[in-house]
Design a protein around this motif. Structure first.
Motif, PDB file in Angstrom:
ATOM      1  N   GLY A  48       0.810  -1.210   0.000  1.00  0.00           N
ATOM      2  CA  GLY A  48       0.000   0.000   0.000  1.00  0.00           C
ATOM      3  C   GLY A  48       0.842   1.258   0.000  1.00  0.00           C
ATOM      4  O   GLY A  48       0.575   2.207  -0.760  1.00  0.00           O
ATOM      5  N   PHE A  49       1.874   1.289   0.825  1.00  0.00           N
ATOM      6  CA  PHE A  49       2.719   2.479   0.890  1.00  0.00           C
ATOM      7  C   PHE A  49       3.644   2.602  -0.321  1.00  0.00           C
ATOM      8  O   PHE A  49       4.003   3.718  -0.722  1.00  0.00           O
ATOM      9  CB  PHE A  49       3.516   2.503   2.190  1.00  0.00           C
ATOM     10  N   ARG A  99      15.236  13.308  -5.408  1.00  0.00           N
ATOM     11  CA  ARG A  99      14.023  13.388  -4.604  1.00  0.00           C
ATOM     12  C   ARG A  99      14.429  13.228  -3.139  1.00  0.00           C
ATOM     13  O   ARG A  99      15.324  12.445  -2.817  1.00  0.00           O
ATOM     14  CB  ARG A  99      13.011  12.297  -4.975  1.00  0.00           C
ATOM     15  N   LEU A 100      13.738  13.961  -2.257  1.00  0.00           N
ATOM     16  CA  LEU A 100      14.018  13.890  -0.822  1.00  0.00           C
ATOM     17  C   LEU A 100      12.721  13.650  -0.077  1.00  0.00           C
ATOM     18  O   LEU A 100      11.732  14.356  -0.287  1.00  0.00           O
ATOM     19  CB  LEU A 100      14.672  15.190  -0.343  1.00  0.00           C
ATOM     20  N   LEU A 101      12.729  12.652   0.773  1.00  0.00           N
ATOM     21  CA  LEU A 101      11.565  12.336   1.591  1.00  0.00           C
ATOM     22  C   LEU A 101      11.959  12.395   3.064  1.00  0.00           C
ATOM     23  O   LEU A 101      12.992  11.845   3.456  1.00  0.00           O
ATOM     24  CB  LEU A 101      11.007  10.950   1.236  1.00  0.00           C
ATOM     25  N   PHE A 102      11.149  13.072   3.862  1.00  0.00           N
ATOM     26  CA  PHE A 102      11.376  13.161   5.293  1.00  0.00           C
ATOM     27  C   PHE A 102      10.444  12.211   6.032  1.00  0.00           C
ATOM     28  O   PHE A 102       9.233  12.189   5.769  1.00  0.00           O
ATOM     29  CB  PHE A 102      11.110  14.588   5.796  1.00  0.00           C
ATOM     30  N   GLY A 103      10.998  11.436   6.971  1.00  0.00           N
ATOM     31  CA  GLY A 103      10.169  10.655   7.863  1.00  0.00           C
ATOM     32  C   GLY A 103       9.586  11.540   8.959  1.00  0.00           C
ATOM     33  O   GLY A 103      10.058  12.647   9.217  1.00  0.00           O
ATOM     34  N   SER A 104       8.541  11.046   9.605  1.00  0.00           N
ATOM     35  CA  SER A 104       7.913  11.805  10.699  1.00  0.00           C
ATOM     36  C   SER A 104       8.680  11.561  11.988  1.00  0.00           C
ATOM     37  O   SER A 104       8.167  10.974  12.942  1.00  0.00           O
ATOM     38  CB  SER A 104       6.441  11.406  10.823  1.00  0.00           C
ATOM     39  N   ALA A 159       6.727  13.876   1.892  1.00  0.00           N
ATOM     40  CA  ALA A 159       6.601  13.453   3.290  1.00  0.00           C
ATOM     41  C   ALA A 159       5.173  12.999   3.504  1.00  0.00           C
ATOM     42  O   ALA A 159       4.240  13.588   2.946  1.00  0.00           O
ATOM     43  CB  ALA A 159       6.947  14.582   4.260  1.00  0.00           C
ATOM     44  N   ASN A 160       4.992  11.960   4.289  1.00  0.00           N
ATOM     45  CA  ASN A 160       3.643  11.498   4.624  1.00  0.00           C
ATOM     46  C   ASN A 160       3.117  12.301   5.807  1.00  0.00           C
ATOM     47  O   ASN A 160       3.066  11.826   6.942  1.00  0.00           O
ATOM     48  CB  ASN A 160       3.653   9.995   4.952  1.00  0.00           C
ATOM     49  N   GLY A 176       5.221   3.138   7.010  1.00  0.00           N
ATOM     50  CA  GLY A 176       5.508   2.996   5.590  1.00  0.00           C
ATOM     51  C   GLY A 176       6.449   4.005   4.986  1.00  0.00           C
ATOM     52  O   GLY A 176       6.411   4.244   3.778  1.00  0.00           O
ATOM     53  N   THR A 177       7.346   4.581   5.782  1.00  0.00           N
ATOM     54  CA  THR A 177       8.207   5.635   5.251  1.00  0.00           C
ATOM     55  C   THR A 177       9.172   5.106   4.194  1.00  0.00           C
ATOM     56  O   THR A 177       9.365   5.724   3.139  1.00  0.00           O
ATOM     57  CB  THR A 177       8.989   6.306   6.392  1.00  0.00           C
ATOM     58  N   ILE A 178       9.792   3.967   4.464  1.00  0.00           N
ATOM     59  CA  ILE A 178      10.733   3.413   3.484  1.00  0.00           C
ATOM     60  C   ILE A 178       9.996   2.925   2.247  1.00  0.00           C
ATOM     61  O   ILE A 178      10.453   3.128   1.114  1.00  0.00           O
ATOM     62  CB  ILE A 178      11.563   2.273   4.115  1.00  0.00           C
TER      63      ILE A 178
END
Length: 564
Positions: free
Chosen positions: A61-62, A403-408, A428-429, A437-439
């Motif tokens: 899903g993620f 691309r850069l994604l930040f975890g919470s 970011a979620n 599901g961050t990774i």
């Protein structure tokens, strides 16, 4: 060849969503969903779509969420019946609140096996209804009386992208123009599958265009602040520029750039001479990273306009004006207002570049000056990393093709507090701001952004608990292309974000550690190696810079030890 109505229906449905722009399907193996899975792999074999296989439905899903986040087109998720379906709920909730289009294709037992204790049968119809723009419990193939599966696929894609029709069934009234999840529950009877003829094909098409909503025109006059929250995008900066208004842009907004960007905004919002004089706020996206912005948006004395892309309208003060988009009318700008914010922003900016080499000193003719410059540079290179330096290094290593994604995690708040402006694609979620599901989301972003050989590296900056919560997402099937993905883990041995919350001053130390900090002794190197990832442990800025800018290719886990 055994006839299978389930296979015929699945082929028609999958071919339809492909014809209407769906390019990716993420599936988890299962018996009841075999017709759907085989139809997807059949069309993938003909080059009509890409199939990604994940053994864990929550990861699936993620992963789909990440792909859809990046390409802004619906991604389908296929799973079998029972608890498999429930595992899609976290990603579905995030997709609803963040406005991300997903198609949930959940296989099910036929109606006569529901509620009678049959194996792997539960109540699936309506399971996602509070978060789905559309929920359909489809007829059983063979009993459908000529049901139009192709039309169902077309309708599902259209509504996932933001269309609304009079027959839409959803617990929360969908917002026109806002994307989100669609749930198609698909019961079937045996035979559950049959071979598809090679003559059965799908023709890729483009996604349907949703009717544009009229923009809201805003005029000059009130002292205005533009706020960009998660997923705001570049429109927020464009409006701030057009109106000559100061811009408060969270690090996850995608709008943290431009001449009007405000640094140190938390302190300035608390300043009565600035934050206390605001008369109007135009907010884009979903702000979540500071209490100061939340308090601002709750003020009933302000005019607030909210341009939101998620499933819920932003209305913290119960009188916010919603808008699909904003255009700024021509008018006289308040230069004094913008100037005051710019001056305060300059004074509040944080300079993390003090480790840059003293070129003048290194080239000085004076031996003592050269010696001092060399000593200072060596000290900077050997300085242990802290959260601010870690965030700064990742930010500086990332460019528009990345691309850069930040975890919470705690790190995203540190990054939001200290990083300067830069126009880079950020994810970011933050729809629900969970660590789920961050990774997997980052993997999906990497897959989508690097499709067809596109350059760039996807980086995800997160804490150790966020990594451990999604450790199953490290698994990648050996027959799938490895994306260029760097997972940078700030490892402080637990959940130190709670150290800055109320509980830290209220709870006994032992209880705080056990119930909130949750310390662990996981050897991340062994974890990475077990899943086939490259691993590095770095402790200095120079080593981190080298690791970030000289990627080995494929999947890489970079561990940065941090003090609590």
């Amino acid at each position: 060849m055994t006839a299978s109505p389930a296979t015929q229906a699945a082929a028609s449905l999958i071919a339809s969503i492909v014809a209407h722009g769906v390019r990716d399907v993420v599936l988890s193996p299962g018996s009841r969903s075999q017709a759907l899975a085989l139809a997807a792999t059949h069309f993938a074999g003909h080059g009509a779509l890409r199939v990604h296989v994940r053994i864990d439905e929550r990861v699936a899903g993620f992963t789909a969420l990440g792909i859809a986040r990046e390409q802004r087109t619906p991604v389908a998720v296929i799973c079998t019946s029972g608890t498999a379906v429930a595992n899609l709920l976290p990603a579905t909730m995030e997709a609803f609140h963040a406005g991300v289009p997903l198609l949930l294709l959940t296989a099910d037992r036929p109606p006569e096996l529901r509620g009678v204790g049959a194996n792997q049968a539960t109540i699936q119809p309506g399971m996602f209804e509070p978060f789905a723009r559309l929920s359909v419990d489809a007829p059983v193939p063979g009993d459908d009386g000529g049901f139009d599966w192709a039309a169902l696929g077309e309708r599902a894609v259209s509504i996932a992208l933001g269309e609304v029709d009079s027959s839409t069934r959803a617990a929360t009234a969908p917002i026109m123009g806002v994307a989100g999840p669609v749930h198609l529950n698909l019961p079937s009877r045996e035979p559950l599958s049959a071979a598809l003829s090679s003559s059965v094909t799908a023709t890729p098409g483009s996604t349907p265009r949703t009717a544009p909503m009229p923009p809201l025109t805003v005029h000059h006059g009130p002292r205005t602040l533009v706020v960009a929250g998660a997923d705001a995008g570049t429109e927020a900066e464009a409006v701030a520029h057009a109106g000559a208004w100061p811009l408060v842009a969270e690090i996850v907004s995608g709008a943290r750039f431009g001449r009007n960007l405000v640094h140190g905004y938390r302190e300035l919002l608390r300043d009565e001479s600035l934050g206390g004089r605001i008369e109007r706020v135009i907010v884009f996206g979903h702000p979540t990273l500071s209490r100061e912005v939340t308090a601002l948006l709750r003020r009933a004395d302000l005019e607030i306009v909210a341009v939101r892309s998620g499933g819920e309208a932003l209305n913290l003060n119960r009188r916010t004006t919603p808008a699909a988009s904003v255009v700024v009318a021509h008018g006289e700008t308040d230069r004094a207002w913008l100037g005051a914010w710019r001056a305060a922003s300059t004074a509040a900016s944080i300079d993390l570049t003090d480790q840059a080499p003293d070129t003048e000193g290194l080239l000085s003719a004076d031996a003592a000056t050269r010696r001092d410059a060399v000593s200072a540079e060596l000290a900077a290179l050997r300085r242990p990393l802290d959260r601010a330096l870690l965030a700064d290094a990742v930010w500086r290593a990332t460019w528009p093709h990345d691309r850069l994604l930040f975890g919470s995690s705690r790190l995203v708040r540190v990054a939001d507090a200290v990083l300067a402006g830069k126009k880079v694609p950020v994810h970011a979620n933050r729809g629900l701001a969970g660590i789920d599901g961050t990774i997997a989301t980052a993997m999906g972003v990497a897959i989508a952004s690097q499709a067809a050989g596109a350059p760039g590296t996807t980086r995800v900056l997160l804490g150790d608990l966020t990594l451990l919560h999604d450790v199953g997402s490290l698994l990648l099937p050996p027959d799938e292309v490895e994306p260029r993905l760097q997972v940078i883990v700030g490892n402080d041995g637990g959940g130190t974000i709670f150290d800055s919350l109320e509980v830290a001053s209220e709870a006994p130390d032992a209880d705080l550690d056990r119930a909130f900090y949750t310390p662990h002794m996981v050897a991340l190197e062994h974890l990475a190696r077990a899943y086939g990832w490259e691993y590095q442990r770095v402790t200095t800025r120079s080593a981190l810079d080298q690791a970030l800018t000289s990627p080995v290719g494929g999947r890489q886990l970079i561990e940065v030890p941090l003090a609590r």
